[in-house]
Design a protein around this motif. Structure first.
Motif, short mmCIF file in Angstrom:
data_model
loop_
_atom_site.label_atom_id
_atom_site.label_comp_id
_atom_site.label_asym_id
_atom_site.label_seq_id
_atom_site.Cartn_x
_atom_site.Cartn_y
_atom_site.Cartn_z
N ARG A 80 0.83 -1.21 0.00
CA ARG A 80 0.00 0.00 0.00
C ARG A 80 0.87 1.27 0.00
NH1 ARG A 80 -4.79 -0.12 4.13
NH2 ARG A 80 -3.19 0.40 5.65
N ARG A 81 1.95 1.26 0.76
CA ARG A 81 2.86 2.42 0.74
C ARG A 81 3.44 2.64 -0.65
NH1 ARG A 81 4.69 0.33 5.76
NH2 ARG A 81 6.47 -0.64 4.69
N THR A 82 3.83 1.54 -1.30
CA THR A 82 4.41 1.66 -2.65
C THR A 82 3.39 2.22 -3.63
OG1 THR A 82 5.86 -0.23 -2.18
CG2 THR A 82 5.56 0.37 -4.49
N LEU A 83 2.17 1.74 -3.57
CA LEU A 83 1.12 2.26 -4.46
C LEU A 83 0.85 3.73 -4.18
CD1 LEU A 83 -1.39 -0.73 -4.34
CD2 LEU A 83 -0.07 -0.01 -6.34
N ARG A 84 0.81 4.09 -2.90
CA ARG A 84 0.56 5.49 -2.54
C ARG A 84 1.63 6.40 -3.14
NH1 ARG A 84 0.95 5.04 2.80
NH2 ARG A 84 -1.27 4.63 3.09
N ARG A 85 2.88 6.01 -2.96
CA ARG A 85 3.97 6.82 -3.52
C ARG A 85 3.89 6.89 -5.04
NH1 ARG A 85 7.23 4.05 0.28
NH2 ARG A 85 8.00 2.68 -1.39
N HIS A 86 3.61 5.75 -5.65
CA HIS A 86 3.56 5.69 -7.12
C HIS A 86 2.49 6.62 -7.67
CE1 HIS A 86 3.64 4.05 -11.19
NE2 HIS A 86 2.32 3.96 -11.10
N PHE A 87 1.29 6.56 -7.10
CA PHE A 87 0.19 7.35 -7.66
C PHE A 87 0.31 8.83 -7.30
CE2 PHE A 87 -2.25 3.18 -7.71
CZ PHE A 87 -2.23 3.09 -9.09
N ILE A 88 0.87 9.15 -6.15
CA ILE A 88 1.06 10.56 -5.81
C ILE A 88 2.17 11.17 -6.68
CG2 ILE A 88 1.84 12.14 -3.99
CD1 ILE A 88 0.25 10.44 -2.01
N ASP A 89 3.22 10.39 -6.94
CA ASP A 89 4.31 10.88 -7.80
C ASP A 89 3.90 10.91 -9.27
OD1 ASP A 89 5.87 11.11 -5.56
OD2 ASP A 89 7.00 9.25 -5.90
N ASN A 90 2.98 10.04 -9.66
CA ASN A 90 2.51 9.96 -11.06
C ASN A 90 0.99 9.99 -11.06
OD1 ASN A 90 5.25 9.05 -12.40
ND2 ASN A 90 4.96 7.74 -10.61
N PRO A 91 0.40 11.14 -10.79
CA PRO A 91 -1.06 11.18 -10.53
C PRO A 91 -1.89 10.69 -11.72
CG PRO A 91 0.00 13.25 -9.91
CD PRO A 91 1.00 12.48 -10.71
N PRO A 92 -2.76 9.73 -11.49
CA PRO A 92 -3.72 9.34 -12.54
C PRO A 92 -4.85 10.36 -12.61
CG PRO A 92 -4.13 8.07 -10.56
CD PRO A 92 -2.92 8.93 -10.26
N ASP A 93 -5.63 10.28 -13.68
CA ASP A 93 -6.79 11.16 -13.78
C ASP A 93 -7.86 10.79 -12.76
OD1 ASP A 93 -6.27 12.88 -16.29
OD2 ASP A 93 -5.77 10.85 -16.94
N LEU A 94 -7.83 9.53 -12.32
CA LEU A 94 -8.82 9.06 -11.35
C LEU A 94 -8.34 7.72 -10.80
CD1 LEU A 94 -12.60 9.28 -11.46
CD2 LEU A 94 -11.69 6.98 -11.49
N GLU A 108 -7.25 5.23 -0.73
CA GLU A 108 -8.10 6.26 -1.36
C GLU A 108 -8.05 7.57 -0.57
OE1 GLU A 108 -11.06 2.76 -2.95
OE2 GLU A 108 -11.80 4.17 -1.44
N GLU A 109 -8.02 7.47 0.76
CA GLU A 109 -7.98 8.68 1.57
C GLU A 109 -6.70 9.48 1.30
OE1 GLU A 109 -8.56 10.11 6.23
OE2 GLU A 109 -8.49 7.98 5.74
N SER A 110 -5.58 8.78 1.20
CA SER A 110 -4.30 9.46 0.91
C SER A 110 -4.33 10.11 -0.47
CB SER A 110 -3.14 8.47 1.00
OG SER A 110 -3.01 7.93 2.29
N LEU A 111 -4.87 9.39 -1.45
CA LEU A 111 -4.89 9.91 -2.82
C LEU A 111 -5.85 11.09 -2.95
CD1 LEU A 111 -4.73 6.59 -4.89
CD2 LEU A 111 -2.86 8.03 -4.05
N LYS A 112 -6.99 11.00 -2.29
CA LYS A 112 -7.94 12.10 -2.34
C LYS A 112 -7.34 13.35 -1.70
CE LYS A 112 -12.63 13.46 -0.96
NZ LYS A 112 -13.83 13.09 -0.21
N THR A 113 -6.62 13.18 -0.59
CA THR A 113 -5.96 14.31 0.06
C THR A 113 -4.94 14.95 -0.88
OG1 THR A 113 -6.25 13.29 2.23
CG2 THR A 113 -4.55 14.98 2.05
N ALA A 114 -4.33 14.11 -1.73
CA ALA A 114 -3.33 14.62 -2.68
C ALA A 114 -3.97 15.21 -3.93
CB ALA A 114 -2.38 13.49 -3.07
#
Length: 384
Positions: A80-94, A108-114
């Motif tokens: 989960r930490r790896t996915l969080r870093r990956h998506f925050i560093d490379n933001p998807p459209d959704l 989802e909470e981390s990504l929404k905050t970002a």
């Protein structure tokens, strides 16, 4: 719909086989709307077959029970930490989290905050127990996609944006079931009386409910010798357990199947079934059922105090009244289960009325779920 000239990237996490099925349906529907779609995250074989990229094998998230997730907790947290870093560093459209709420909601909470829009596909049973989770869901999710209509009502009451998309099983299962063909395939006489026994897929369920269901079958057979029974095993381990159990029931005409619960229910007149998701498929196949469940006494005492609904089976929850008997814990005796099963044979009007009710519920859930889910996702992307 907007013309998508640029590639659209969607993050997605499915943690088990049922999520892979939902994810594949969603991806296929999105590909019809978005030509340059890119999907990455955690995907199963069906999603991979549609071009999704998986950063980890889905099997690493497919853990059940209480002990196994604890054993695997360090690995799950690392993923989960790896996915969080990956998506925050490379933001998807959704981002779309499919079921697996213990894993996906925190992500989802981390990504929404970002600033990344988040969708959760398949509601946790927050309407039934642990209602306090709605606060976390509201923080984590921009939009909830529910399979059942009463779930959507619950989210609207709590001001969480939601779309009821319908249930993919209701799209897949035809409105009319060919019982005669199912019986022929299993070797049952066309005009016979068949009862399907579904004591659950977990070892603990089979241990508690397997003997009880067979005792109820014996009780029924003693009163209706024409009855025949079919018992599908959920997997190889359950098959071995049920074979051993049946050694004590040589007097019963039981056909044991390796899998094929769909065929067993399709061939049956009615069903004795453990409470769980299989009750939905049984309802969609239009088979009157008796729902039963037992668990350890302390577990039941705790669970029953946490429950916020009057019913546990999906047919009754959908109807918001008792359509089918629910016989639980100490009330679940062979005599009570057997009497409830035989009432369907004794009262043909009840049988016919129940099938009509099931048909109405089937049509309520038959909404082309994947297309509706894709439309909701596209609206969020366009709004951004």
């Amino acid at each position: 719909m907007t013309d998508y000239d640029n590639p659209v990237r969607i993050g997605i996490v499915a943690g088990e086989a049922s999520g892979d099925i939902l994810g594949a349906g969603l991806i296929a529907a999105l590909q019809e709307r978005i030509p340059n779609l890119q999907v990455e995250g955690i995907a199963g074989p069906r999603m991979l077959g549609l071009g999704a990229q998986s950063l980890f094998p889905m099997e690493r998230l497919s853990v059940m029970g209480l002990v196994e997730p604890l054993k695997r907790l360090p690995e799950l947290l690392r993923i989960r930490r790896t996915l969080r870093r990956h998506f925050i560093d490379n933001p998807p459209d959704l981002f779309v989290g499919i079921d697996s709420p213990d894993f996906n909601l925190s992500l989802e909470e981390s990504l929404k905050t970002a600033g990344i829009p988040t969708v959760h596909y398949v509601s946790p049973s927050v309407w039934a127990w642990r209602r306090g989770r709605i606060k976390k869901i509201a923080r984590a999710v921009d939009h909830m996609l529910t399979l059942l209509p009463f779930e959507a009502d619950f989210y609207r009451e709590h001001q969480v944006p939601v779309t009821f998309v319908g249930h993919p099983l209701a799209d897949e299962i035809p409105l009319q079931v060919d019982t005669a063909a199912a019986r022929e395939e299993l070797g049952f006489a066309p005009g016979g009386r068949v009862v399907a026994l579904l004591p659950g897929s977990r070892g603990g369920e089979v241990k508690l409910l397997g003997p009880l269901f067979l005792q109820a079958a014996r009780w029924c057979h003693q009163r209706r010798p024409e009855l025949r029974f079919v018992l599908p095993a959920a997997n190889e381990q359950r098959l071995a357990e049920l074979k051993q159990l049946l050694e004590n029931y040589g007097d019963l005409p039981v056909t044991l199947l390796d899998g094929n619960s769909h065929g067993a229910v399709s061939a049956a007149d009615n069903v004795l079934i453990a409470s769980g998701t299989a009750t939905l498929e049984t309802m969609l196949l239009k088979k009157p059922m008796v729902v039963a469940y037992k668990m350890a006494g302390l577990s039941y005492a705790i669970f029953s105090r946490m429950l916020h609904t009057s019913w546990v089976s999906l047919p009754n929850l959908l109807a918001q009244r008792e359509l089918v008997p629910e016989i639980l814990q100490d009330d679940a005796t062979p005599e009570n289960l057997g009497a409830a099963l035989l009432q369907f044979y004794d009262d043909p009007l009840l049988y016919d009325q129940l099938q009509r009710e099931f048909d109405d519920l089937h049509q309520q859930l038959r909404r082309n779920a994947s297309a509706r889910a894709a439309d909701a996702v596209c609206q969020l992307i366009e709004a951004r």
